[in-house]
Design an enzyme around this catalytic site. Structure first.
Site, PDB file in Angstrom:
ATOM      1  N   THR A 119       0.944  -1.230   0.134  1.00  0.00           N
ATOM      2  CA  THR A 119      -0.053  -0.249  -0.209  1.00  0.00           C
ATOM      3  C   THR A 119       0.956   1.010   0.058  1.00  0.00           C
ATOM      4  O   THR A 119       1.388   1.657  -1.103  1.00  0.00           O
ATOM      5  CB  THR A 119      -1.025   0.011   1.212  1.00  0.00           C
ATOM      6  OG1 THR A 119      -0.248  -0.375   2.213  1.00  0.00           O
ATOM      7  CG2 THR A 119      -2.159  -1.054   1.205  1.00  0.00           C
ATOM      8  N   LYS A 168       3.466  -6.969   4.084  1.00  0.00           N
ATOM      9  CA  LYS A 168       3.111  -5.524   3.689  1.00  0.00           C
ATOM     10  C   LYS A 168       3.135  -4.820   5.094  1.00  0.00           C
ATOM     11  O   LYS A 168       2.504  -5.414   5.869  1.00  0.00           O
ATOM     12  CB  LYS A 168       2.240  -5.488   2.636  1.00  0.00           C
ATOM     13  CG  LYS A 168       0.937  -5.687   2.998  1.00  0.00           C
ATOM     14  CD  LYS A 168       0.052  -4.831   3.861  1.00  0.00           C
ATOM     15  CE  LYS A 168       0.002  -3.252   3.095  1.00  0.00           C
ATOM     16  NZ  LYS A 168      -0.606  -2.570   4.246  1.00  0.00           N
ATOM     17  N   THR A 199       1.066  -8.243  12.030  1.00  0.00           N
ATOM     18  CA  THR A 199       1.434  -7.028  11.501  1.00  0.00           C
ATOM     19  C   THR A 199       0.352  -6.719  10.458  1.00  0.00           C
ATOM     20  O   THR A 199      -1.001  -7.032  10.610  1.00  0.00           O
ATOM     21  CB  THR A 199       2.719  -7.158  10.924  1.00  0.00           C
ATOM     22  OG1 THR A 199       2.945  -5.867  10.234  1.00  0.00           O
ATOM     23  CG2 THR A 199       2.719  -8.292   9.815  1.00  0.00           C
ATOM     24  N   GLU A 207       6.030   4.683   7.494  1.00  0.00           N
ATOM     25  CA  GLU A 207       5.850   6.015   6.773  1.00  0.00           C
ATOM     26  C   GLU A 207       6.375   7.004   7.501  1.00  0.00           C
ATOM     27  O   GLU A 207       6.208   7.453   8.626  1.00  0.00           O
ATOM     28  CB  GLU A 207       4.233   6.128   7.097  1.00  0.00           C
ATOM     29  CG  GLU A 207       3.402   5.442   6.259  1.00  0.00           C
ATOM     30  CD  GLU A 207       1.918   5.112   6.578  1.00  0.00           C
ATOM     31  OE1 GLU A 207       1.735   5.831   7.561  1.00  0.00           O
ATOM     32  OE2 GLU A 207       1.064   4.533   5.634  1.00  0.00           O
ATOM     33  N   ASN A 239      -0.139  10.907   6.866  1.00  0.00           N
ATOM     34  CA  ASN A 239      -1.237  10.215   7.191  1.00  0.00           C
ATOM     35  C   ASN A 239      -2.482  11.202   7.466  1.00  0.00           C
ATOM     36  O   ASN A 239      -3.504  10.936   7.892  1.00  0.00           O
ATOM     37  CB  ASN A 239      -0.925   9.625   8.882  1.00  0.00           C
ATOM     38  CG  ASN A 239      -0.292   8.087   8.780  1.00  0.00           C
ATOM     39  OD1 ASN A 239      -0.640   7.361   7.954  1.00  0.00           O
ATOM     40  ND2 ASN A 239       1.044   8.170   9.063  1.00  0.00           N
ATOM     41  N   THR A 283      -8.065  11.362   1.470  1.00  0.00           N
ATOM     42  CA  THR A 283      -8.531  12.280   0.985  1.00  0.00           C
ATOM     43  C   THR A 283      -7.799  12.328  -0.343  1.00  0.00           C
ATOM     44  O   THR A 283      -6.807  12.075  -0.712  1.00  0.00           O
ATOM     45  CB  THR A 283      -8.581  13.586   1.803  1.00  0.00           C
ATOM     46  OG1 THR A 283      -7.225  13.847   2.279  1.00  0.00           O
ATOM     47  CG2 THR A 283      -9.818  13.424   2.707  1.00  0.00           C
TER      48      THR A 283
END
Lengths: 399, 399
Positions: free
Chosen positions: A162, A184, A195, A275, A394, A399
């Site tokens: 992702t 992932k 996870t 991230e 995040n 959006t």
């Protein structure tokens, strides 16, 4: 951590095989249009001769439809195929979401032939709260079934990404048998589960109960001890499939060790790709009265936003670490706490000790060591810093 | 929330008096050089005729020296003076830190005359882990003692600021008596305690036990229900001093109501000034089987970094809210959960409902309402978003 089949370039390419490293497996990854670009449907098939399996799932009480489905499938201890999709979590989607998961499993079984929907585990990842585009997904399943190959591991690993920037695969080679895996996950990484998604394969001969014990032991000290952002997902699933194709039956201990090595390797890859993170930090808690105490303290420090922002700022702010330790119920005396950051004991006996300016935090790897002086148990929790990148990624995901 | 003494400009100036709003108190705020600029030492003196007091302290097991000291002082239910400093928390400073707190109280007692160190509460705030510059601090105490005035509340409120951008004061006027207060805190705001520092005063006549009950009831539903960043401080202290100067003895209920109103007002001011925040969010949990359940759910949502970053991104990402609810042990069925964001029921029965694009998140105030459909209890937790400003301020605080 992974004992590679080869070395150098060979090791790299051996590791990349992931789920198709062990014998008896085929896999595929295809683009079905669930994401705006890239591969998004993966299929992993166990060609046997055996089909023993085990699974560990999120401890979140709000479970995605594919988790509810796969938990049922795993009850029989047998899995012939796993279908995975990115581009949508199919979580919080009500009865229709569960029907979609069921239909997907039925479709996989029909496409492969000779198995039932109850032999098919399903995993989904992506945005929560939206139904999957089923027409695209089922066409993707057909394409994946047609594309199954004995070296399809890398494509499968790519298809489950992702916000991951790179696929995560591993192969742990043993004497005549091996464990492979893919995973992932780049956010919503927290414990109490597995996870995000991970599929492990082995060509060892093993009964479901042995696989189950080995997988639980492995995830407990690997995936369950990474805590990137304290957030527990609705979809987390770790599956372990055993084909028995090597004909070798390792001891339970040998199997557990290899699976733990594979899980640890994948967990570290997840952490390294979290991230927006600029640091990977090991919170080593020693001198604990129990392993649970050590885990609780490590977790409290790993989840503390002030500790995490200090890491981002290259700031050895041990006061924030003590403040986090103080929120736990672990056995310790506040005036006996020692803390080192990258080897410098900045805090001894609950107060300032070595000069904090001698701490070098310029690299990505950080080790925080906390000695509770309350016993001999220990545990390590791995986490990331809290960075502008994390906030950026995040705050703009859905959006 | 505050029932003002006056209205308009009068209300504003009445509120600003803070701790010197009620009769029988003097205060001062001076610059002692503990911070690089601005006022940093405050003194609040209760001139009586009574000196009843109560206190609530951080639940953190790593307690700063002034917390350990003031807890002892409060055991007698009597406080004549409170000395507060910014520019250093005196936390994790070992035996020397405690000696410094003791010396500060002795110095205050000597400067004021006629009282003992045991009548003096001490509060400190600032960086953890460093000793206070005692010479500067004690000179500051002398200056503050000389500067005590009946309208010194505003200066005192200014002197306890750290990363606060503005002082926080309140006055709640009742019939013939009043409650005043000041607070500081802009980060490390989390429950299980009070807040950073707050001193409340009243000229009501009340026994220590009545004050204690009123203060605990008030903090439980105010300071303890704001959770800006999930981080619990080592120094949090809320003190309540009663002079009895009004001669009025309100009922315990009247007293508790006024103190709750003052605490709620100050808590909201803290929330509105939280480091780097762009949102104030009320997490209203209704339909809970117990108030504890409602608080647990509200807290889990308020602390979830993915919910907080979504708020920063103006993203009504209700899936993250459900994922946070799912980590709790509260009574609920996942497929019965309803969630509204700013009045739009984006989730009904655990799945998507009204169109999320109709949610307006452009303002600072956000209301997330979660109906557990498991009972009739409720609670509200207030929090902030997780912004670039938060990361920026907290990655650079101590260096």
């Amino acid at each position: 951590m992974s004992a590679a089949v080869g070395a150098g370039a060979d090791k790299q390419s051996a590791d990349e095989q992931g789920v198709t490293g062990p014998k008896g497996f085929r896999a595929a990854g295809v683009a079905a249009g669930l994401k705006t670009s890239g591969l998004d449907v993966a299929l992993v098939v166990n060609d046997g001769p055996r089909a023993a399996a085990a699974g560990v799932f999120t401890a979140n009480r709000v479970k995605a439809a594919p988790v509810l489905w796969s938990q049922q499938v795993l009850r029989a201890g047998q899995v012939r195929a796993v279908v995975l999709n990115s581009g949508g979590a199919n979580a919080c989607t009500g009865p229709k979401g569960f029907q979609d998961t069921h239909a997907t499993a039925e479709h996989v079984a029909a496409a492969l032939g000779g198995i039932g929907a109850g032999d098919v585990a399903v995993c989904s990842t992506g945005l929560i709260g939206e139904l999957l585009p089923m027409q695209k997904l089922l066409l993707g399943v057909d394409a994946a079934a047609s594309a199954l190959v004995a070296d399809g591991g890398p494509a499968a690993a790519e298809a489950i990404m992702t916000t991951d920037t790179r696929p995560k695969t591993v192969v742990v080679g043993k004497d005549g048998w091996s464990v492979g895996g893919m995973a992932k996950g780049a956010g919503m990484l927290a414990p109490g589960m597995a996870t995000m998604l991970s599929v492990l394969t082995t060509d060892a001969v093993a009964e479901p109960a042995v696989l189950d014990a080995a997988l639980r032991a492995a995830t407990r000290v690997s995936f369950d001890r990474i805590d990137s952002d304290g957030c527990m997902s609705t979809n987390d699933t770790v599956l372990l499939l055993a084909s028995g194709a090597s004909g070798v039956e390792p001891t339970a201990e040998e199997l557990a060790a290899a699976i733990t090595a594979a899980c640890h390797d994948l967990a570290q890859q997840l952490l390294a790709d979290a991230e927006g993170a600029t640091k990977e930090a090991a919170i080593e808690v020693v001198g604990a009265a129990s392993e649970d105490d050590a885990v609780e303290v490590g977790r409290a420090v790993a989840r503390n936003n002030l500790v995490k922002t200090a890491l981002f700022g290259n700031d050895p702010n041990w006061g924030r670490i003590l403040a986090a330790v103080g929120t736990t119920a672990a056995a310790f005396e506040p005036d006996a706490l020692d803390v080192s950051v990258n080897g410098v004991w900045v805090c001894k006996g609950g107060a300032a000790a070595e000069d904090r300016s001698s701490v070098d935090l310029s690299g990505r790897a950080v080790t925080i060591r906390i000695d509770l002086h309350a016993g001999t148990d220990e545990a390590t929790i791995w986490t990331n810093d809290l960075s502008h990148g994390y906030v950026h990624e995040n705050s703009a995901y859905s959006t």
